[in-house]
Scaffold this motif. Structure first.
Motif, PDB file in Angstrom:
ATOM      1  N   UNK A   1       0.861  -1.248   0.185  1.00 31.27           N
ATOM      2  CA  UNK A   1      -0.037  -0.112  -0.089  1.00 31.27           C
ATOM      3  C   UNK A   1       0.916   1.278   0.112  1.00 31.27           C
ATOM      4  N   UNK A   2       2.001   1.180   0.228  1.00 29.36           N
ATOM      5  CA  UNK A   2       2.927   2.441   0.354  1.00 29.36           C
ATOM      6  C   UNK A   2       3.997   2.304  -0.966  1.00 29.36           C
TER       7      UNK A   2
ATOM      8  N   UNK B   1       6.390   4.275  -1.682  1.00 28.73           N
ATOM      9  CA  UNK B   1       7.811   4.096  -1.469  1.00 28.73           C
ATOM     10  C   UNK B   1       8.371   2.666  -1.535  1.00 28.73           C
ATOM     11  N   UNK B   2       7.457   2.007  -0.698  1.00 28.28           N
ATOM     12  CA  UNK B   2       7.890   0.636  -0.412  1.00 28.28           C
ATOM     13  C   UNK B   2       7.900  -0.104  -1.794  1.00 28.28           C
TER      14      UNK B   2
ATOM     15  N   UNK C   1      -2.557   9.378   0.585  1.00 27.13           N
ATOM     16  CA  UNK C   1      -3.824   8.749   1.705  1.00 27.13           C
ATOM     17  C   UNK C   1      -3.872   9.639   3.111  1.00 27.13           C
TER      18      UNK C   1
ATOM     19  N   UNK D   1      -2.616   4.781  12.772  1.00 27.13           N
ATOM     20  CA  UNK D   1      -2.624   3.214  12.521  1.00 27.13           C
ATOM     21  C   UNK D   1      -4.161   2.654  12.507  1.00 27.13           C
TER      22      UNK D   1
ATOM     23  N   UNK E   1      -4.783  -1.781   3.503  1.00 27.84           N
ATOM     24  CA  UNK E   1      -6.092  -1.449   3.641  1.00 27.84           C
ATOM     25  C   UNK E   1      -6.980  -2.162   2.764  1.00 27.84           C
TER      26      UNK E   1
ATOM     27  N   UNK F   1       6.968  -5.370   7.585  1.00 24.33           N
ATOM     28  CA  UNK F   1       8.032  -4.346   8.164  1.00 24.33           C
ATOM     29  C   UNK F   1       7.840  -4.980   9.855  1.00 24.33           C
ATOM     30  N   UNK F   2       6.765  -5.262  10.252  1.00 21.04           N
ATOM     31  CA  UNK F   2       6.867  -5.578  11.450  1.00 21.04           C
ATOM     32  C   UNK F   2       5.227  -6.085  11.977  1.00 21.04           C
TER      33      UNK F   2
ATOM     34  N   UNK G   1      14.336   3.260   0.611  1.00 25.39           N
ATOM     35  CA  UNK G   1      13.764   3.652  -0.722  1.00 25.39           C
ATOM     36  C   UNK G   1      14.093   5.181  -1.158  1.00 25.39           C
TER      37      UNK G   1
ATOM     38  N   UNK H   1      12.211   1.398   6.101  1.00 23.38           N
ATOM     39  CA  UNK H   1      12.042   0.926   4.814  1.00 23.38           C
ATOM     40  C   UNK H   1      11.913   1.986   4.014  1.00 23.38           C
TER      41      UNK H   1
ATOM     42  N   UNK I   1      10.189   0.226  11.802  1.00 24.20           N
ATOM     43  CA  UNK I   1      10.419  -0.656  10.481  1.00 24.20           C
ATOM     44  C   UNK I   1      10.061  -0.239   9.329  1.00 24.20           C
ATOM     45  N   UNK I   2       8.861   0.593   9.527  1.00 26.68           N
ATOM     46  CA  UNK I   2       8.351   1.001   8.249  1.00 26.68           C
ATOM     47  C   UNK I   2       9.139   2.206   7.810  1.00 26.68           C
TER      48      UNK I   2
ATOM     49  N   UNK J   1      -3.788 -12.279  17.121  1.00 24.71           N
ATOM     50  CA  UNK J   1      -3.767 -10.725  16.583  1.00 24.71           C
ATOM     51  C   UNK J   1      -4.258  -9.870  17.477  1.00 24.71           C
ATOM     52  N   UNK J   2      -3.585  -8.612  17.615  1.00 28.84           N
ATOM     53  CA  UNK J   2      -3.981  -7.523  18.415  1.00 28.84           C
ATOM     54  C   UNK J   2      -4.205  -6.532  17.375  1.00 28.84           C
ATOM     55  N   UNK J   3      -3.640  -6.568  16.093  1.00 26.10           N
ATOM     56  CA  UNK J   3      -4.093  -5.806  15.205  1.00 26.10           C
ATOM     57  C   UNK J   3      -5.271  -5.824  14.586  1.00 26.10           C
ATOM     58  N   UNK J   4      -5.618  -4.873  13.344  1.00 27.82           N
ATOM     59  CA  UNK J   4      -6.798  -4.947  12.804  1.00 27.82           C
ATOM     60  C   UNK J   4      -7.297  -6.083  12.111  1.00 27.82           C
TER      61      UNK J   4
ATOM     62  N   UNK K   1       0.034  -6.226   5.651  1.00 27.37           N
ATOM     63  CA  UNK K   1      -0.902  -5.069   6.312  1.00 27.37           C
ATOM     64  C   UNK K   1      -1.331  -4.117   5.112  1.00 27.37           C
TER      65      UNK K   1
ATOM     66  N   UNK L   1      -4.570   4.367   7.957  1.00 32.59           N
ATOM     67  CA  UNK L   1      -4.051   3.247   7.308  1.00 32.59           C
ATOM     68  C   UNK L   1      -4.937   2.073   6.926  1.00 32.59           C
ATOM     69  N   UNK L   2      -6.027   1.806   7.795  1.00 30.52           N
ATOM     70  CA  UNK L   2      -6.941   0.664   7.317  1.00 30.52           C
ATOM     71  C   UNK L   2      -8.062   1.135   6.105  1.00 30.52           C
TER      72      UNK L   2
ATOM     73  N   UNK M   1      -8.125  -2.896  22.055  1.00 28.78           N
ATOM     74  CA  UNK M   1      -7.228  -3.723  22.669  1.00 28.78           C
ATOM     75  C   UNK M   1      -5.735  -2.961  22.438  1.00 28.78           C
TER      76      UNK M   1
ATOM     77  N   UNK N   1       5.418   8.129   3.843  1.00 23.73           N
ATOM     78  CA  UNK N   1       4.861   6.597   3.641  1.00 23.73           C
ATOM     79  C   UNK N   1       3.528   6.616   2.976  1.00 23.73           C
TER      80      UNK N   1
ATOM     81  N   UNK O   1      10.829  -6.019   5.810  1.00 27.02           N
ATOM     82  CA  UNK O   1      11.271  -5.009   5.180  1.00 27.02           C
ATOM     83  C   UNK O   1      12.296  -3.989   6.229  1.00 27.02           C
ATOM     84  N   UNK O   2      13.094  -3.465   5.775  1.00 27.01           N
ATOM     85  CA  UNK O   2      13.642  -3.230   4.428  1.00 27.01           C
ATOM     86  C   UNK O   2      14.360  -4.475   3.980  1.00 27.01           C
TER      87      UNK O   2
END
Lengths: 248, 356
Positions: free
Chosen positions: A8-9, A11-12, B235, B265, A57, A82-83, B181, B177, B173-174, A134-137, A55, B269-270, B308, B231, A101-102
């Motif tokens: 999604x990035x 630059x990446x 958006x 975050x 969207x 990345x993480x 770039x 990266x 880390x992002x 998962x604690x993420x989305x 990750x 992002x989502x 959470x 990054x 990443x990187x």
């Protein structure tokens, strides 16, 4: 080797594209910014390998990989991240390769040499393992159902689905724009989407949010009325009390 | 053996199946026997060494027997809480003591000395009392030791969490990266980004108990957002609306930045189409009000998980605000027409700064 870059990035993506171009025998077939675009691009460009960010969207990488695996000739998939604590744990349990990443060029070259297609079982296990920790989305359930139709893959958003109905061998998915057949079991669908869909019969699940009411047909059997759905599916006697309770 | 150990972390008794623990117990029991033997005058019917030997035999039998019983019962003990474990341990030790007391009495006084009634109940009662006191002390020691270990671990974990609450590894880390770039395509931007990142980490690794001017924190947030803008590209849109702030206003470093990071975050992002982030600062004579507003994720994925993930950073910020300002600072969150709004209220002048 044709490679599709999904991240999604911007630059990446551009860094990854630069790395790929420097590798002998590799070319960038295209780029995509999310899971849905990735599925479209894969069908249009038929790459050999997809570098897939986890990750993203809309539709995340793990779900996109699951849909890819239903294609007739799916490309090989290499995940990048990345993480993601939880995702990495899931990858370890499923013994899958991934790039952090990187990304280093030599690491990328090695991954491209040894990459292979992922099996569906691997991916389902991955999504489940990822969701558990998962604690993420991310959630365990997919956001789309994919069906193979003539000329490619059709993605049906889960919120558009009215019912799943099992016939002899396949499951019919009834959604706002029609019906498609998928090769999954009702049982696994119920497990995955249990909070959105409820069982009304041995052979059918319906969207809870779409239940409008019940009606009796001439044979005296109970049928369910679903919003935006012409088909009236039968409710078995065993599930009737449950549905009645939900309607109240 | 590894598996039950893992589930048994909450239990305070050490693994009594282990050689080391058993050896320690035996040594402790033997020291206790020395105390007993030294504490009584010698020379009545048997001399001191014989007495020492006999008591050792008796005490070691009880020690080894009850610790092997506890070793065997360990898997079941795991299911109990601390009081239950204590109760069972006492029952096992006292039961063993009673059994060996009876055996000893029978062997020693009846078979060897033919004294049928000599102090039978007195002997039993004394042994049980001594066993209760000594095992009470040993169990207490185990309990305190385990508590100490647990506190040590909790402390190091919370330090780690406090650091992660201020700077998410995800962001680090992002950013790396992004820099990797940019180095090829836009070395100048890459250079600036490295500087921004360095500033942020200097703040994150610095003394978190110190207060900094609110304007400085806002500058850090700007650096952070500059990196995220690279990054996320189009958006991410940011609206700044900053009223002049009193110079005296202070904030613990990196209290606002994690709120903005959360907003990105979970709110930007989502979303495939991205969104607009609004950072606002307003002030009057009494207080400074900072707000961060972001659109809700929209697709409704992982609402519970989202909260959470937030908790950690929010709890950390609340704690630090409370340490410095007590009731005078507040952190509020609310949903407002499709947006998530976090409000941070600070006193315009911090209470008496403690001299350093």
């Amino acid at each position: 080797m044709k490679i599709l870059i999904v991240d999604d990035e911007p630059l990446a993506r551009s860094r990854l594209a630069a790395l790929v171009r420097e590798l002998p025998g590799c070319e960038v077939a295209g780029e995509a910014g999310n899971g849905i675009q990735a599925l479209e691009q894969v069908q249009a460009l038929e790459p050999d390998v997809v570098l897939l960010d986890i990750r993203m969207p809309g539709m995340d990488g793990i779900e996109a990989a699951r849909h890819l695996s239903t294609l007739e000739t799916p490309p090989a998939v290499i995940f990048t991240t990345a993480y993601d604590d939880y995702a990495l744990a899931a990858f370890e349990t499923c013994a899958l390769d991934y790039l952090l990443k990187p990304i280093r060029q030599e690491r990328l070259a090695r991954a491209l040499e040894s990459c292979h297609r992922l099996t569906r079982a691997q991916l389902a296990a991955l999504q489940e393992a990822g969701a558990r920790g998962s604690a993420a989305a991310q959630t365990e359930a997919r956001s789309h159902i994919s069906a193979r139709v003539k000329g490619g893959l059709r993605l049906v958003p889960v919120e558009d689905i009215c019912f799943f109905h099992a016939d002899q061998k396949y499951v019919t998915v009834g959604y706002l724009d029609g019906e498609v057949l998928i090769d999954e079991s009702l049982k696994s669908l119920e497990k995955e989407f249990g909070d959105r869909f409820v069982r009304i019969h041995r052979n059918a699940l319906v969207a809870r949010a779409r239940i409008m009411g019940l009606e009796k047909d001439r044979g005296g059997r109970c049928r369910i009325i679903l919003r935006d759905c012409a088909r009236r599916l039968e409710i078995s006697r065993r599930h009737l009390p449950d549905i009645r309770r939900q309607l109240r | 053996m590894k598996q039950p150990e893992k589930q048994c972390e909450h239990m305070y008794l050490p693994d009594l199946c282990g050689v080391r623990t058993v050896l320690t117990l035996v040594v402790v029991a033997e020291l206790f026997v020395f105390v007993l033997a030294l504490g009584t005058p010698a020379g009545s019917e048997v001399d001191r060494w014989t007495r020492l030997g006999l008591i050792s035999l008796f005490v070691q039998w009880i020690t080894l027997f009850s610790s092997s019983l506890l070793c065997l019962a360990r898997r079941h003990l795991c299911r109990l809480r601390a009081p239950g474990v204590t109760l069972v341990a006492f029952a096992i030790i006292l039961g063993t003591t009673a059994l060996f007391s009876e055996l000893t009495w029978w062997l020693y006084y009846r078979v060897v000395f033919h004294h049928p009634h000599a102090w039978h109940y007195d002997f039993l009662a004394r042994n049980l009392l001594v066993a209760t006191i000594v095992s009470g002390l040993v169990l207490r020691y185990f309990y305190v030791q385990q508590q100490w270990k647990r506190n040590l671990r909790a402390e190091s974990e919370s330090r780690m969490q406090a650091l992660q609450a201020r700077i998410r590894p995800h962001f680090l880390f992002n950013s790396m990266n992004t820099i990797a770039s940019l180095v090829r395509t836009a070395p100048d931007t890459a250079e600036r980004t490295v500087e921004d990142l360095a500033d942020l980490f200097r703040a994150a690794l610095g003394d978190e108990r110190k207060l900094i001017p609110v304007s400085e924190e806002l500058a850090l947030c700007r650096r952070y957002l500059d990196i995220e803008a690279l990054r996320l590209g189009e958006r991410l849109q940011v609206d700044w609306s900053l009223a002049p702030l009193p110079d005296s206003a202070r904030i613990p470093p990196l209290c606002l930045q994690p709120l903005i990071e959360n907003a990105i975050y979970h709110g930007i992002e989502p979303r495939t189409e991205g969104g607009r982030l609004v950072v606002r600062a307003a002030a009057d004579d009494r207080q400074v009000v900072l707000t961060v507003r972001n659109p809700l994720a929209g697709d409704g994925t992982g609402d519970g998980a989202r909260r959470q993930g937030n908790q950690l950073a929010l709890a950390n910020i609340r704690e630090r605000l409370a340490v410095h300002f007590g009731e005078a600072a507040q952190l509020r969150m609310e949903e407002e027409d499709g947006c998530f709004v976090v409000t941070l209220v600070l006193p315009a002048t911090p209470p008496e700064e403690t001299p350093t």
